[in-house]
Design a protein around this motif. Structure first.
Motif, PDB file in Angstrom:
ATOM      1  N   UNK A 278      -4.921 -10.139  19.220  1.00 17.47           N
ATOM      2  CA  UNK A 278      -4.975  -9.158  18.145  1.00 17.47           C
ATOM      3  C   UNK A 278      -3.690  -8.343  18.076  1.00 17.47           C
ATOM      4  N   UNK A 279      -3.096  -8.047  19.229  1.00 12.58           N
ATOM      5  CA  UNK A 279      -1.815  -7.331  19.206  1.00 12.58           C
ATOM      6  C   UNK A 279      -0.747  -8.155  18.489  1.00 12.58           C
ATOM      7  N   UNK A 280      -0.765  -9.472  18.703  1.00  7.38           N
ATOM      8  CA  UNK A 280       0.185 -10.338  18.005  1.00  7.38           C
ATOM      9  C   UNK A 280      -0.085 -10.357  16.507  1.00  7.38           C
ATOM     10  N   UNK A 281      -1.365 -10.406  16.134  1.00  2.38           N
ATOM     11  CA  UNK A 281      -1.702 -10.391  14.702  1.00  2.38           C
ATOM     12  C   UNK A 281      -1.301  -9.060  14.065  1.00  2.38           C
ATOM     13  N   UNK A 282      -1.556  -7.945  14.766  1.00  6.82           N
ATOM     14  CA  UNK A 282      -1.178  -6.644  14.221  1.00  6.82           C
ATOM     15  C   UNK A 282       0.342  -6.515  14.119  1.00  6.82           C
ATOM     16  N   UNK A 283       1.071  -7.078  15.082  1.00  7.86           N
ATOM     17  CA  UNK A 283       2.528  -7.035  15.021  1.00  7.86           C
ATOM     18  C   UNK A 283       3.041  -7.841  13.827  1.00  7.86           C
ATOM     19  N   UNK A 284       2.438  -9.008  13.593  1.00  5.43           N
ATOM     20  CA  UNK A 284       2.825  -9.796  12.421  1.00  5.43           C
ATOM     21  C   UNK A 284       2.502  -9.061  11.122  1.00  5.43           C
ATOM     22  N   UNK A 285       1.354  -8.395  11.103  1.00  3.63           N
ATOM     23  CA  UNK A 285       1.001  -7.624   9.909  1.00  3.63           C
ATOM     24  C   UNK A 285       1.986  -6.477   9.683  1.00  3.63           C
ATOM     25  N   UNK A 286       2.394  -5.808  10.765  1.00  6.60           N
ATOM     26  CA  UNK A 286       3.383  -4.732  10.625  1.00  6.60           C
ATOM     27  C   UNK A 286       4.720  -5.273  10.121  1.00  6.60           C
ATOM     28  N   UNK A 287       5.111  -6.443  10.592  1.00  9.40           N
ATOM     29  CA  UNK A 287       6.358  -7.036  10.114  1.00  9.40           C
ATOM     30  C   UNK A 287       6.272  -7.370   8.624  1.00  9.40           C
ATOM     31  N   UNK A 288       5.130  -7.886   8.184  1.00  2.69           N
ATOM     32  CA  UNK A 288       4.966  -8.191   6.760  1.00  2.69           C
ATOM     33  C   UNK A 288       4.990  -6.919   5.918  1.00  2.69           C
ATOM     34  N   UNK A 289       4.362  -5.860   6.415  1.00  2.00           N
ATOM     35  CA  UNK A 289       4.364  -4.591   5.677  1.00  2.00           C
ATOM     36  C   UNK A 289       5.779  -4.034   5.590  1.00  2.00           C
ATOM     37  N   UNK A 290       6.530  -4.097   6.699  1.00  2.00           N
ATOM     38  CA  UNK A 290       7.917  -3.615   6.674  1.00  2.00           C
ATOM     39  C   UNK A 290       8.772  -4.425   5.700  1.00  2.00           C
ATOM     40  N   UNK A 291       8.562  -5.745   5.688  1.00  2.00           N
ATOM     41  CA  UNK A 291       9.310  -6.587   4.754  1.00  2.00           C
ATOM     42  C   UNK A 291       8.934  -6.279   3.304  1.00  2.00           C
ATOM     43  N   UNK A 292       7.657  -6.027   3.070  1.00  2.00           N
ATOM     44  CA  UNK A 292       7.210  -5.682   1.716  1.00  2.00           C
ATOM     45  C   UNK A 292       7.782  -4.349   1.270  1.00  2.00           C
ATOM     46  N   UNK A 293       7.800  -3.365   2.182  1.00  2.00           N
ATOM     47  CA  UNK A 293       8.384  -2.063   1.844  1.00  2.00           C
ATOM     48  C   UNK A 293       9.880  -2.190   1.543  1.00  2.00           C
ATOM     49  N   UNK A 294      10.563  -3.011   2.318  1.00  2.00           N
ATOM     50  CA  UNK A 294      11.984  -3.225   2.067  1.00  2.00           C
ATOM     51  C   UNK A 294      12.209  -3.888   0.712  1.00  2.00           C
ATOM     52  N   UNK A 295      11.363  -4.859   0.386  1.00  2.00           N
ATOM     53  CA  UNK A 295      11.469  -5.514  -0.921  1.00  2.00           C
ATOM     54  C   UNK A 295      11.188  -4.534  -2.057  1.00  2.00           C
ATOM     55  N   UNK A 296      10.172  -3.693  -1.883  1.00  2.00           N
ATOM     56  CA  UNK A 296       9.852  -2.695  -2.904  1.00  2.00           C
ATOM     57  C   UNK A 296      10.981  -1.682  -3.065  1.00  2.00           C
ATOM     58  N   UNK A 297      11.642  -1.343  -1.944  1.00  2.00           N
ATOM     59  CA  UNK A 297      12.737  -0.376  -2.022  1.00  2.00           C
ATOM     60  C   UNK A 297      13.918  -0.926  -2.815  1.00  2.00           C
ATOM     61  N   UNK A 298      14.186  -2.200  -2.700  1.00  2.00           N
ATOM     62  CA  UNK A 298      15.312  -2.811  -3.436  1.00  2.00           C
ATOM     63  C   UNK A 298      14.917  -3.317  -4.815  1.00  2.00           C
ATOM     64  N   UNK A 299      13.618  -3.297  -5.104  1.00  2.00           N
ATOM     65  CA  UNK A 299      13.174  -3.832  -6.392  1.00  2.00           C
ATOM     66  C   UNK A 299      13.646  -2.954  -7.552  1.00  2.00           C
ATOM     67  N   UNK A 300      13.564  -1.621  -7.406  1.00  2.00           N
ATOM     68  CA  UNK A 300      13.986  -0.724  -8.478  1.00  2.00           C
ATOM     69  C   UNK A 300      15.472  -0.906  -8.788  1.00  2.00           C
ATOM     70  N   UNK A 301      16.298  -1.032  -7.741  1.00  2.00           N
ATOM     71  CA  UNK A 301      17.732  -1.241  -7.969  1.00  2.00           C
ATOM     72  C   UNK A 301      17.994  -2.556  -8.683  1.00  2.00           C
ATOM     73  N   UNK A 302      17.236  -3.597  -8.303  1.00  2.00           N
ATOM     74  CA  UNK A 302      17.407  -4.886  -8.971  1.00  2.00           C
ATOM     75  C   UNK A 302      16.981  -4.816 -10.436  1.00  2.00           C
TER      76      UNK A 302
END
Length: 361
Positions: free
Chosen positions: A281-305
């Motif tokens: 479960x720790x591995x699954x939660x870590x993967x979920x956190x990585x996906x959330x961080x990647x999504x936030x990064x994509x959302x942050x650059x989406x407005x500029x794009x």
């Protein structure tokens, strides 16, 4: 015998027995008697300070392993068994809460249900033997409950091992789990019928199945699987020790007469399983956190794009408008020049028919 000439008898296996002193039956424990683990037998007087005590079981029953001790020693050992039982019950409750909390977060992890069932069954065994006091049941009912609990521990533990090894025959995993669960009524019926060899055969087959599943998990290099395999082998070794101990082939520890081994074995196995589950479960939660961080990064650059793309579209639209204006200007200038020339020629009296054609075109 202590100073009050009482015999303290502690049974490792609960079975009916009779105590005879000097040819006189002074204590009798039957299947209809209220359950008791520690029996205080009054011995009475004897000639010359010597007593002849005989403990017998009904015909057709094996002799129950018993411990003759003093009252003070028995009280101390019972306190030690009570502390062990309280720790075991606390660990079981913690594992039940953890399994339930994790399953509520992720319903697809079916092995959490099997682990919850094992923890619940083992908790029942701990409550039965923790030494919290005499239970309001008869000896026969207690033996039946204990047989049911013991018959369920091994199949459910093997089912957990199969579920925790995803690479072990994935196409037949549900059938293997069903076979493990079907071994429970078979073991229970064999124990009730006195076919101990059949129940032992089923137990060893289940152990072999669980060992194969853990070997596959070790080959897949799953985290913490070596520790789970070690605990699984240790549980089987403790179960074998209990069987040999009850048969009198190994020396018995005094504490093991008071402490019941099956729930302690289950605690060890459940602890190893929880370590594997928590890591997963720790591995699954870590993967979920990585996906959330990647999504936030994509959302942050989406407005500029979007702003950049909008500016590009506006620039292209402006270029298109300028080009249309230039084309219209380039086409309109010659036409106006030809029309002006036609007007001048018409004023000079030139051919009116030809000039009319130029004006119309």
């Amino acid at each position: 015998a202590d100073a009050q000439r009482d015999l303290v008898l502690v049974l490792a296996a609960m079975r009916p027995f009779t105590v005879t002193v000097g040819g006189r039956v002074c204590y009798e424990y039957t299947a209809a008697s209220p359950y008791a683990r520690v029996h205080v037998v009054p011995l009475g007087g004897g000639e010359g300070g010597r007593l002849e005590v005989e403990i017998a079981t009904p015909s057709g029953q094996a002799w129950p392993k018993a411990l003759l001790t003093t009252g003070a020693r028995s009280d101390w050992m019972r306190q030690a068994a009570l502390v062990t039982g309280c720790v075991s019950v606390g660990v079981h409750l913690m594992m039940l809460f953890t399994c339930l909390a994790l399953y509520l977060q992720k319903h697809s992890e079916k092995y959490l249900l099997a682990q919850f069932a094992v923890a619940l069954i083992s908790l029942c065994a701990s409550l039965l033997t923790a030494g919290f006091g005499e239970l309001p049941v008869t000896e026969g009912a207690y033996v039946f409950i204990q047989r049911v609990v013991n018959s369920a521990l091994m199949p459910s533990g093997t089912a957990i091992c199969v579920l925790l090894a995803p690479g072990f025959w994935p196409r037949y995993r549900n059938r293997l789990v069903a076979a493990c669960l079907a071994a429970f009524p078979l073991t229970l019926a064999a124990g009730a019928a006195g076919l101990s060899w059949l129940s032992e055969l089923v137990a060893w087959l289940l152990f072999g199945l669980g060992a194969l599943a853990l070997c596959r998990a070790l080959l897949d290099r799953m985290p913490h699987m070596p520790f789970l395999a070690f605990c699984y082998l240790l549980c089987q070794a403790l179960r074998t020790y209990s069987q040999l101990n009850n048969l009198g082939r190994l020396p018995a520890s005094e504490l093991l007469v008071y402490v019941y081994l099956p729930p302690l074995r289950s605690v060890l196995l459940l602890f190893a399983c929880m370590l594997v589950v928590d890591t997963r479960f720790a591995q699954k939660f870590r993967q979920a956190d990585e996906l959330v961080a990647r999504l936030n990064e994509t959302n942050a650059t989406l407005d500029a794009k979007v702003a950049q793309r909008t500016a590009q579209l506006l620039q292209q639209q402006e270029l298109r408008r300028s080009m249309m204006v230039n084309i219209f200007h380039d086409l309109r200038s010659p036409i106006f020049s030809a029309r002006g020339c036609a007007d001048m020629m018409s004023a000079a009296g030139e051919d009116a028919e030809c000039l009319s054609v130029i004006k119309e075109k």
